[in-house]
Design a protein around this motif. Structure first.
Motif, PDB file in Angstrom:
ATOM      1  N   ARG A 175     -11.802  24.465 -11.023  1.00 42.41           N
ATOM      2  CA  ARG A 175     -12.677  25.106 -10.035  1.00 42.41           C
ATOM      3  C   ARG A 175     -12.859  24.212  -8.813  1.00 42.41           C
ATOM      4  N   VAL A 176     -12.905  22.906  -9.059  1.00 39.58           N
ATOM      5  CA  VAL A 176     -13.053  21.959  -7.951  1.00 39.58           C
ATOM      6  C   VAL A 176     -11.958  20.901  -8.081  1.00 39.58           C
ATOM      7  N   PRO A 177     -10.800  21.122  -7.447  1.00 40.58           N
ATOM      8  CA  PRO A 177      -9.779  20.083  -7.419  1.00 40.58           C
ATOM      9  C   PRO A 177     -10.127  19.050  -6.344  1.00 40.58           C
ATOM     10  N   VAL A 178     -10.070  17.773  -6.719  1.00 36.92           N
ATOM     11  CA  VAL A 178     -10.422  16.681  -5.799  1.00 36.92           C
ATOM     12  C   VAL A 178      -9.191  15.803  -5.627  1.00 36.92           C
ATOM     13  N   PHE A 179      -8.804  15.557  -4.373  1.00 33.01           N
ATOM     14  CA  PHE A 179      -7.642  14.735  -4.076  1.00 33.01           C
ATOM     15  C   PHE A 179      -8.099  13.468  -3.359  1.00 33.01           C
ATOM     16  N   LYS A 221     -14.793  28.550  -5.590  1.00 37.26           N
ATOM     17  CA  LYS A 221     -13.836  27.463  -5.769  1.00 37.26           C
ATOM     18  C   LYS A 221     -13.690  26.741  -4.433  1.00 37.26           C
ATOM     19  N   GLU A 222     -13.667  25.403  -4.473  1.00 31.70           N
ATOM     20  CA  GLU A 222     -13.570  24.611  -3.260  1.00 31.70           C
ATOM     21  C   GLU A 222     -12.741  23.362  -3.529  1.00 31.70           C
ATOM     22  N   VAL A 223     -11.982  22.932  -2.524  1.00 29.68           N
ATOM     23  CA  VAL A 223     -11.141  21.747  -2.615  1.00 29.68           C
ATOM     24  C   VAL A 223     -11.798  20.624  -1.819  1.00 29.68           C
ATOM     25  N   VAL A 224     -11.791  19.411  -2.378  1.00 29.19           N
ATOM     26  CA  VAL A 224     -12.328  18.252  -1.677  1.00 29.19           C
ATOM     27  C   VAL A 224     -11.198  17.223  -1.535  1.00 29.19           C
ATOM     28  N   ASP A 245     -13.684  22.328 -14.946  1.00 27.63           N
ATOM     29  CA  ASP A 245     -14.633  22.324 -13.838  1.00 27.63           C
ATOM     30  C   ASP A 245     -14.096  21.481 -12.688  1.00 27.63           C
ATOM     31  N   VAL A 246     -13.584  20.273 -13.013  1.00 28.98           N
ATOM     32  CA  VAL A 246     -13.119  19.358 -11.972  1.00 28.98           C
ATOM     33  C   VAL A 246     -11.827  18.672 -12.428  1.00 28.98           C
ATOM     34  N   LEU A 247     -10.877  18.571 -11.508  1.00 23.78           N
ATOM     35  CA  LEU A 247      -9.687  17.755 -11.729  1.00 23.78           C
ATOM     36  C   LEU A 247      -9.661  16.702 -10.626  1.00 23.78           C
ATOM     37  N   LEU A 248      -9.748  15.429 -11.023  1.00 23.84           N
ATOM     38  CA  LEU A 248      -9.787  14.315 -10.075  1.00 23.84           C
ATOM     39  C   LEU A 248      -8.383  13.743  -9.925  1.00 23.84           C
ATOM     40  N   CYS A 249      -7.729  14.055  -8.812  1.00 20.63           N
ATOM     41  CA  CYS A 249      -6.351  13.626  -8.560  1.00 20.63           C
ATOM     42  C   CYS A 249      -6.382  12.317  -7.778  1.00 20.63           C
ATOM     43  N   ASP A 250      -6.387  11.212  -8.488  1.00 23.59           N
ATOM     44  CA  ASP A 250      -6.442   9.885  -7.880  1.00 23.59           C
ATOM     45  C   ASP A 250      -5.028   9.460  -7.479  1.00 23.59           C
ATOM     46  N   GLU A 251      -4.911   8.613  -6.461  1.00 24.53           N
ATOM     47  CA  GLU A 251      -3.598   8.214  -5.954  1.00 24.53           C
ATOM     48  C   GLU A 251      -2.773   9.469  -5.624  1.00 24.53           C
ATOM     49  N   ASN A 268     -23.315  15.694 -17.874  1.00 26.68           N
ATOM     50  CA  ASN A 268     -23.831  17.042 -17.670  1.00 26.68           C
ATOM     51  C   ASN A 268     -23.005  18.099 -18.396  1.00 26.68           C
ATOM     52  N   ASP A 269     -22.207  17.665 -19.369  1.00 23.64           N
ATOM     53  CA  ASP A 269     -21.459  18.578 -20.226  1.00 23.64           C
ATOM     54  C   ASP A 269     -20.498  19.453 -19.424  1.00 23.64           C
ATOM     55  N   LEU A 270     -19.880  18.869 -18.390  1.00 24.56           N
ATOM     56  CA  LEU A 270     -18.902  19.582 -17.565  1.00 24.56           C
ATOM     57  C   LEU A 270     -17.509  19.051 -17.880  1.00 24.56           C
ATOM     58  N   SER A 271     -16.528  19.933 -17.890  1.00 28.50           N
ATOM     59  CA  SER A 271     -15.169  19.520 -18.247  1.00 28.50           C
ATOM     60  C   SER A 271     -14.461  18.938 -17.029  1.00 28.50           C
ATOM     61  N   ALA A 272     -13.850  17.791 -17.202  1.00 26.31           N
ATOM     62  CA  ALA A 272     -13.154  17.127 -16.107  1.00 26.31           C
ATOM     63  C   ALA A 272     -12.057  16.235 -16.669  1.00 26.31           C
ATOM     64  N   LEU A 273     -11.006  16.061 -15.878  1.00 31.95           N
ATOM     65  CA  LEU A 273      -9.934  15.137 -16.220  1.00 31.95           C
ATOM     66  C   LEU A 273      -9.605  14.295 -14.995  1.00 31.95           C
ATOM     67  N   HIS A 274      -9.102  13.111 -15.254  1.00 34.86           N
ATOM     68  CA  HIS A 274      -8.612  12.222 -14.212  1.00 34.86           C
ATOM     69  C   HIS A 274      -7.093  12.236 -14.295  1.00 34.86           C
TER      70      HIS A 274
END
Length: 618
Positions: free
Chosen positions: A365-369, A256-259, A330-336, A283-289
């Motif tokens: 697994r990969v939270p992105v801020f 797990k890694e944070v970006v 897999d990824v959560l894209l935390c915009d703003e 690529n069939d990966l789960s993600a939300l914005h």
């Protein structure tokens, strides 16, 4: 609890007290008196229907939380289908209404007798959305959406009293029943639930396992991924590659890694987020914005999936991740991400409730801020790099940083961005004269009429122009004139100049030809209203007009922030030092919305005189 257990509690007159205690344990706060009254009045009516049709062993999940939302279904019935033997669920919305009618020209809205002139969502539309949402985000229902049905039960009403509501078309996820159609309601339930225990079906939903369904992701791949049209440059591509690298590592190993991606206005943070969504879905990966702004999220939904409400569900809000499975995406894209909240948690609840940044870190697994630290504009917003790093370190998570040095807003003018930071004392050195830039225009208006005229000329020439202001005037609700026409009140009033204009619409729906608050920045009809920080933040337009109100004035060589001049009660409650910082950040956000130019006007004479020493020309 099973239905017959609830009936026993009804007999013992302890229902409200027992449910309140359980609610407090689960949610961490007290249920309101109206909620408790609803339980006492409506739950026995539903239980009576179920017992009479032999469904006393069916399990009732009361106030069942809708995944990734702050909403709750009144009751989710859990049992076995009488024909297939599969788990079967029925979502029930309970209403104590006696009479209601549709809002003219809006079949999904209703007016309820005795509740004033406030429109409410049609109960069938309400329960239908709950069913769709539960099916889309509950892992045990993926591929088995047929297992959930929905109904609205108006137990105090008769068919005649709400006859016009039946015009709203029913389907498997939403049907309407009243007290006079009790037998039809019982038949509906008996066709979906057997007289067997529902504990096992209820347990299949515990703990909540939340993720977008494969079907929803396939739809998103068509609606978002195939729209990929951005060419990522330099640090943008670095950020994109780091996220995809982290996703691969997370898939290949228990990793797990944070970006954390930082950048100023227009540096491409949201572009990166949308490009990542497209690639992940391909690529069939789960993600939300996710964001903290309703206006910004609504606009992204409109831009990426204007005709597909299912795809819109993939754009969420920060507060909706308090009850999701750890590393469920897999990824959560935390915009703003500068709008992440840090609300106060009472000591007695701190063991059960986490800070919002911790919830977001846990969700994937990969939270992105993606954030701009100079856009924190309200007390409690803690979206700073240091705060995110500290929370990640406390959870033993590695963090990678990318700073976006590019500038795509403000005409790509680094000079203008630095000029704004210096002007507002957000960068050291003090205000400096505007030296001009071939790619960006700065103009100072001496009157509000001149201010509007310049912007209107750009608007009528085909450029997108908007007027904005500090939150220094009251914000009235729409009113009706003598001809019963709904209109906005000219709250932003400058009587010294004989000029006044309305704020943008407060609600999510258009009013009198004016666009909803969520579409003010993008709808051409938004020009004639003045936008505030909460509708402008996150957006851009060609020509940007900013009225500096009396909440920030120039005195004796420095800015003075006046809390008595603001109408933003939340910001006014901040400490003196924080208030001054938040007001300057507010104007920094407003001043950096333009792509081609900014027009400035201050309501304060001394401030205009200072600005005139910095901005030359007409």
């Amino acid at each position: 609890m099973a239905v017959h257990d609830l009936v026993k509690e009804c007999d013992a007159v302890t229902l409200g007290e027992n449910l309140s205690r359980r609610f407090r344990v689960v949610h961490g706060y007290e249920a309101g008196e109206s909620e408790q009254r609803s339980w006492r009045n409506s739950l026995p009516a539903l239980a009576d229907v179920l017992v009479d049709v032999g469904l006393g062993n069916v399990e009732m999940l009361i106030e069942y939380p809708v995944p990734l939302s702050s909403y709750r279904v009144d009751v989710l019935l859990c049992g076995i289908h009488p024909v297939t033997g599969e788990p079967s669920y029925v979502a029930i919305e309970l209403k104590q209404w006696t009479k209601a009618r549709p809002v003219p020209d809006a079949e999904d809205l209703v007016l309820v007798d005795g509740m004033g002139n406030v429109a409410r969502l049609h109960p069938v539309a309400q329960v239908r959305r709950y069913c769709d949402h539960i099916a889309d985000f509950t892992k045990s229902l993926h591929g088995c959406e047929h297992r959930i049905s929905g109904a609205a039960y108006l137990h105090n009403a008769t068919d005649q009293g709400v006859d016009q509501l039946f015009a709203f078309a029913p389907d498997a996820h939403g049907q309407l029943f009243t007290g006079s159609s009790r037998e039809k309601f019982q038949k509906f339930l008996a066709e979906r639930l057997a007289p067997a225990a529902g504990v096992q079906a209820a347990d299949a939903l515990r703990p909540e396992r939340v993720a977008p369904s494969k079907k929803l992701m396939d739809v998103a791949a068509e609606g978002i991924a195939d729209r990929s049209q951005f060419n990522l440059l330099n640090e943008q591509r670095v950020a994109y590659a780091l996220v995809m690298r982290a996703v691969k590592k997370a898939r290949d190993a228990d990793f797990k890694e944070v970006v954390v991606v930082t950048g100023g206005p227009g540096s491409g943070k949201s572009v990166i987020a949308l490009e990542l969504l497209g690639e992940l879905y391909r690529n069939d990966l789960s993600a939300l914005h996710a964001t903290g702004s309703k206006a910004f999220t609504t606009t992204l939904q409109q831009a990426t999936a204007p005709n597909d409400p299912r795809v819109k569900k993939l754009f969420r809000y920060f507060y909706e991740f308090s009850r999701v499975e750890k590393n469920g995406f897999d990824v959560l894209l935390c915009d703003e991400a500068h709008r992440i909240r840090d609300p106060y948690i009472p000591p007695k609840y701190r063991g059960r409730h986490r800070r919002q940044v911790e919830e977001l870190l846990d969700a994937a697994r990969v939270p992105v801020f993606l954030l701009d630290e100079h856009q924190v504009v309200r007390p409690g917003e803690m979206g700073a790099v240091g705060a995110i790093d500290k929370a990640a370190r406390a959870m033993n998570l590695p963090v990678r940083h990318v700073h976006l040095g590019g500038q795509f807003r403000c005409g790509g003018s680094r000079a203008y961005e630095e000029w704004v930071l210096r002007l507002l004392s957000l960068s050291p050195g003090g205000p400096l004269p505007w030296q001009g830039d071939d790619h960006f225009s700065v103009q100072l208006a001496d009157t509000p009429q001149e201010f509007e005229a310049v912007l209107r000329s750009h608007h009528e020439a085909g450029g997108q122009a908007r007027m904005t202001a500090g939150f220094c005037w009251p914000w009235s609700r729409p009113v009706r004139d003598s001809d019963n026409v709904v209109g906005l009140v000219d709250d932003v009033s400058l009587p010294e100049w004989g000029w006044a204009r309305p704020w943008n619409v407060q609600s999510d729906r258009s009013v009198g030809g004016y666009p909803s608050k969520n579409l003010w920045a993008t709808d051409p009809a938004g020009f004639s209203q003045v936008g505030c920080i909460y509708t402008a933040q996150g957006f851009e337009y060609d020509w940007n007009g900013v009225i500096l109100g009396p909440d920030l004035v120039w005195r004796d060589g420095a800015w003075v922030a006046d809390r008595q001049a603001t109408k933003d009660t939340v910001v006014a409650g901040a400490s003196e030092q924080e208030f001054a910082y938040l007001i300057r950040n507010t104007y920094k956000v407003l001043l950096t919305r333009g792509m081609r130019g900014t027009v400035l006007f201050s309501t304060d004479r001394a401030t205009r005189e200072m600005l005139r020493t910095l901005v030359k020309g007409p």
